[in-house]
Design a protein around this motif. Structure first.
Motif, PDB file in Angstrom:
ATOM      1  N   PRO A 144      19.365  63.783  35.391  1.00 17.31           N
ATOM      2  CA  PRO A 144      20.202  64.977  35.214  1.00 17.31           C
ATOM      3  C   PRO A 144      19.480  66.237  35.663  1.00 17.31           C
ATOM      4  CG  PRO A 144      20.320  63.569  33.276  1.00 17.31           C
ATOM      5  CD  PRO A 144      19.228  63.010  34.146  1.00 17.31           C
ATOM      6  N   PHE A 145      20.243  67.168  36.198  1.00 16.70           N
ATOM      7  CA  PHE A 145      19.668  68.395  36.755  1.00 16.70           C
ATOM      8  C   PHE A 145      20.509  69.590  36.329  1.00 16.70           C
ATOM      9  CE2 PHE A 145      19.446  71.674  40.051  1.00 16.70           C
ATOM     10  CZ  PHE A 145      18.072  71.838  40.187  1.00 16.70           C
ATOM     11  N   THR A 146      19.833  70.684  36.036  1.00 17.84           N
ATOM     12  CA  THR A 146      20.499  71.946  35.723  1.00 17.84           C
ATOM     13  C   THR A 146      19.850  73.045  36.548  1.00 17.84           C
ATOM     14  OG1 THR A 146      20.965  71.242  33.453  1.00 17.84           O
ATOM     15  CG2 THR A 146      21.070  73.604  33.904  1.00 17.84           C
ATOM     16  N   ILE A 147      20.643  73.834  37.230  1.00 20.34           N
ATOM     17  CA  ILE A 147      20.109  74.986  37.957  1.00 20.34           C
ATOM     18  C   ILE A 147      19.599  75.994  36.942  1.00 20.34           C
ATOM     19  CG2 ILE A 147      20.650  76.873  39.542  1.00 20.34           C
ATOM     20  CD1 ILE A 147      22.963  75.096  40.589  1.00 20.34           C
ATOM     21  N   SER A 148      18.351  76.390  37.087  1.00 23.93           N
ATOM     22  CA  SER A 148      17.760  77.327  36.130  1.00 23.93           C
ATOM     23  C   SER A 148      16.758  78.220  36.856  1.00 23.93           C
ATOM     24  CB  SER A 148      17.069  76.565  34.993  1.00 23.93           C
ATOM     25  OG  SER A 148      16.524  77.455  34.044  1.00 23.93           O
ATOM     26  N   PHE A 153      17.923  72.029  51.875  1.00 20.78           N
ATOM     27  CA  PHE A 153      18.935  73.020  51.522  1.00 20.78           C
ATOM     28  C   PHE A 153      19.050  73.113  50.003  1.00 20.78           C
ATOM     29  CE2 PHE A 153      19.994  72.012  55.793  1.00 20.78           C
ATOM     30  CZ  PHE A 153      20.863  72.966  56.313  1.00 20.78           C
ATOM     31  N   GLY A 154      19.290  74.319  49.532  1.00 19.23           N
ATOM     32  CA  GLY A 154      19.644  74.513  48.139  1.00 19.23           C
ATOM     33  C   GLY A 154      18.683  73.858  47.178  1.00 19.23           C
ATOM     34  N   TRP A 155      19.262  73.092  46.260  1.00 17.04           N
ATOM     35  CA  TRP A 155      18.485  72.564  45.139  1.00 17.04           C
ATOM     36  C   TRP A 155      17.871  71.211  45.445  1.00 17.04           C
ATOM     37  CZ3 TRP A 155      18.172  76.854  42.641  1.00 17.04           C
ATOM     38  CH2 TRP A 155      19.235  77.755  42.715  1.00 17.04           C
ATOM     39  N   SER A 156      18.048  70.702  46.670  1.00 17.66           N
ATOM     40  CA  SER A 156      17.339  69.500  47.096  1.00 17.66           C
ATOM     41  C   SER A 156      15.906  69.853  47.469  1.00 17.66           C
ATOM     42  CB  SER A 156      18.035  68.844  48.291  1.00 17.66           C
ATOM     43  OG  SER A 156      19.164  68.091  47.899  1.00 17.66           O
ATOM     44  N   ALA A 189      28.594  74.039  35.482  1.00 19.73           N
ATOM     45  CA  ALA A 189      29.731  73.435  34.788  1.00 19.73           C
ATOM     46  C   ALA A 189      30.062  72.056  35.344  1.00 19.73           C
ATOM     47  CB  ALA A 189      30.949  74.350  34.886  1.00 19.73           C
ATOM     48  N   VAL A 190      29.552  71.754  36.534  1.00 18.38           N
ATOM     49  CA  VAL A 190      29.743  70.439  37.151  1.00 18.38           C
ATOM     50  C   VAL A 190      28.486  69.605  36.919  1.00 18.38           C
ATOM     51  CG1 VAL A 190      30.270  69.212  39.293  1.00 18.38           C
ATOM     52  CG2 VAL A 190      31.189  71.505  38.911  1.00 18.38           C
ATOM     53  N   GLU A 191      28.673  68.325  36.593  1.00 16.08           N
ATOM     54  CA  GLU A 191      27.510  67.445  36.399  1.00 16.08           C
ATOM     55  C   GLU A 191      26.662  67.408  37.661  1.00 16.08           C
ATOM     56  OE1 GLU A 191      28.116  63.507  34.860  1.00 16.08           O
ATOM     57  OE2 GLU A 191      29.887  64.153  33.731  1.00 16.08           O
ATOM     58  N   GLN A 192      25.353  67.529  37.481  1.00 16.29           N
ATOM     59  CA  GLN A 192      24.425  67.529  38.609  1.00 16.29           C
ATOM     60  C   GLN A 192      23.248  66.617  38.304  1.00 16.29           C
ATOM     61  OE1 GLN A 192      23.646  71.646  40.135  1.00 16.29           O
ATOM     62  NE2 GLN A 192      25.034  72.223  38.475  1.00 16.29           N
ATOM     63  N   TRP A 205      23.923  86.888  38.341  1.00 19.64           N
ATOM     64  CA  TRP A 205      23.478  85.543  38.675  1.00 19.64           C
ATOM     65  C   TRP A 205      23.609  84.595  37.489  1.00 19.64           C
ATOM     66  CZ3 TRP A 205      23.061  81.936  41.993  1.00 19.64           C
ATOM     67  CH2 TRP A 205      22.342  80.780  41.687  1.00 19.64           C
ATOM     68  N   ALA A 206      23.321  85.058  36.283  1.00 18.12           N
ATOM     69  CA  ALA A 206      23.398  84.179  35.118  1.00 18.12           C
ATOM     70  C   ALA A 206      24.804  83.599  34.969  1.00 18.12           C
ATOM     71  CB  ALA A 206      22.992  84.930  33.857  1.00 18.12           C
ATOM     72  N   ALA A 207      25.818  84.420  35.173  1.00 17.55           N
ATOM     73  CA  ALA A 207      27.200  83.949  35.063  1.00 17.55           C
ATOM     74  C   ALA A 207      27.543  83.001  36.215  1.00 17.55           C
ATOM     75  CB  ALA A 207      28.162  85.132  35.042  1.00 17.55           C
ATOM     76  N   ARG A 208      27.096  83.323  37.414  1.00 18.58           N
ATOM     77  CA  ARG A 208      27.384  82.460  38.564  1.00 18.58           C
ATOM     78  C   ARG A 208      26.648  81.123  38.418  1.00 18.58           C
ATOM     79  NH1 ARG A 208      31.865  84.170  40.461  1.00 18.58           N
ATOM     80  NH2 ARG A 208      31.479  82.974  42.373  1.00 18.58           N
ATOM     81  N   GLN A 209      25.431  81.162  37.923  1.00 24.78           N
ATOM     82  CA  GLN A 209      24.660  79.946  37.684  1.00 24.78           C
ATOM     83  C   GLN A 209      25.384  79.058  36.670  1.00 24.78           C
ATOM     84  OE1 GLN A 209      20.065  79.680  37.349  1.00 24.78           O
ATOM     85  NE2 GLN A 209      20.758  80.023  35.265  1.00 24.78           N
TER      86      GLN A 209
END
Length: 381
Positions: A8-12, A142-145, A70-73, A61-65
């Motif tokens: 499981p992953f959460t953007i933080s 790219f991104g969070w990868s 909200a989607v499983e990652q 950013w906190a709200a956009r994050q």
């Protein structure tokens, strides 16, 4: 999730990174204005300054994050690179697995508006039988990868990694959809793993006219002009990223204003926005992508995908024999004809040319894109 090796992953993003971004934006050393009053020399100074002011002072950013989270990652190691992905599972057990692949300068945030209608069509006025379970990975670099540390992570290798990812998630038979780089990945998935793919749907096709063609119909002339415009006035980014991505990375990784301009220009050029991408798409949605590149420091690693593609040009035009559907939007970069595309996609079952929309279809025209995806895959389930 019990699948081995899937975490499981959460953007933080740390608060200090957000504050560093704001400090850098406030300290931007701005250039002088261009000598023209339009975008023909690049992003106008006043336009970029206002977007960067909003980024520093009002963008939350906190709200956009939280919206992204909200989607499983999850993340999972594929060939030594940790790959991040969204896994939006349908409430229907018979949902068709579908891998969605983004491109540059996008991210998985592109798909925010289509995930609900794709996974739970009944809740969005659709037929419950059109449900998909969606896997949306972030491309390597790219991104969070994670970022590849060795060469070789081109389009073909990504396609193989996606096939492995879908196996790891228990999806042996699935569909694929993509635009921009995602269209190349989807095509390579179909060409390299035809037994796994029920079909692919694309919202960008890059197919040239037959060799030696010198006379063009009106529709073919539109396609030829689109290619000529890209080659002559809109592809400087492409040449830089495919030849010297590392040189580019220094400026974009150090200056958020530069990173913002590099991406914003493409939303202006490629979206159906009447010359005002912020007014059409909204500052927040554009900055979601810019912020993803900024916080992950992925300007250089994402640009290297173009360098990789230059090393393997065959990956751009694979011959695809699985069922294929295409949704072509009028402001897409390339405008090939159905006849041209049929030479590459030999089982072309849906070809739809829309009268509005552009390169970022999932953001610009999510309803049209979802409708076409549902229609294309319906008989293939």
């Amino acid at each position: 999730m019990s699948t081995s090796g899937v975490v499981p992953f959460t953007i933080s993003v740390p608060d200090e990174d957000v504050e560093d971004l704001r400090r850098r934006l406030r300290a931007t050393r701005w250039p002088d204005r261009s000598t023209v009053g339009d975008w023909s020399q690049g992003v106008p100074l006043e336009y970029l300054r206002e977007l960067c002011r909003y980024w520093a002072e009002e963008y939350d950013w906190a709200a956009r994050q939280a919206r992204l989270n909200a989607v499983e990652q999850y993340t999972t190691d594929l060939g030594g690179v940790p790959v991040h992905f969204l896994h939006a599972r349908s409430p229907r057990p018979d949902a068709l697995p579908l891998v969605l692949t983004h491109g540059w300068p996008g991210s998985v945030a592109e798909f925010s508006a289509v995930l609900g209608p794709l996974t739970d069509p009944a809740a969005h006025g659709g037929d419950p039988g059109d449900a998909f379970t969606v896997v949306a990975p972030s491309l390597p670099g790219f991104g969070w990868s994670g970022k590849p540390t060795e060469p070789g992570w081109g389009i073909a290798r990504v396609a193989d990694a996606w096939a492995e990812l879908m196996s790891r998630l228990g999806h042996e038979r699935f569909g694929a959809q993509g635009g921009d780089l995602g269209s190349f990945v989807s095509a390579n998935l179909a060409a390299r793993h035809p037994d796994r793919l029920v079909g692919i749907h694309l919202n960008m096709v890059v197919t040239p006219p037959p060799p030696g063609q010198t006379e063009f119909t009106e529709r073919e002339e539109r396609a030829r002009r689109a290619e000529e415009r890209f080659r002559t006035v809109d592809s400087a980014y492409h040449m830089q990223q495919r030849t010297r991505p590392q040189t580019l990375a220094y400026g974009l990784t150090d200056s958020p204003a530069a990173q913002c301009a590099w991406i914003l220009e493409k939303f202006w050029s490629w979206a159906d926005c009447a010359g005002d991408p912020v007014g059409t798409l909204g500052a927040d949605r554009i900055l979601d992508h810019v912020s993803t590149y900024w916080f992950t420091g992925s300007a250089g690693s994402s640009a290297r995908m173009y360098w990789e593609m230059a090393q393997d040009p065959a990956s751009r035009l694979p011959t695809v024999g699985v069922p294929t559907g295409v949704s072509l939007f009028p402001h897409e970069i390339m405008q090939p004809t159905q006849e041209w595309a049929s030479a590459q996609y030999t089982d072309l079952r849906l070809w739809r040319e829309h009268d509005r929309g552009g390169h970022f279809a999932a953001m610009e025209q999510p309803d049209l894109l979802v409708r076409d995806i549902r229609e294309f895959f319906r008989p293939l389930r």
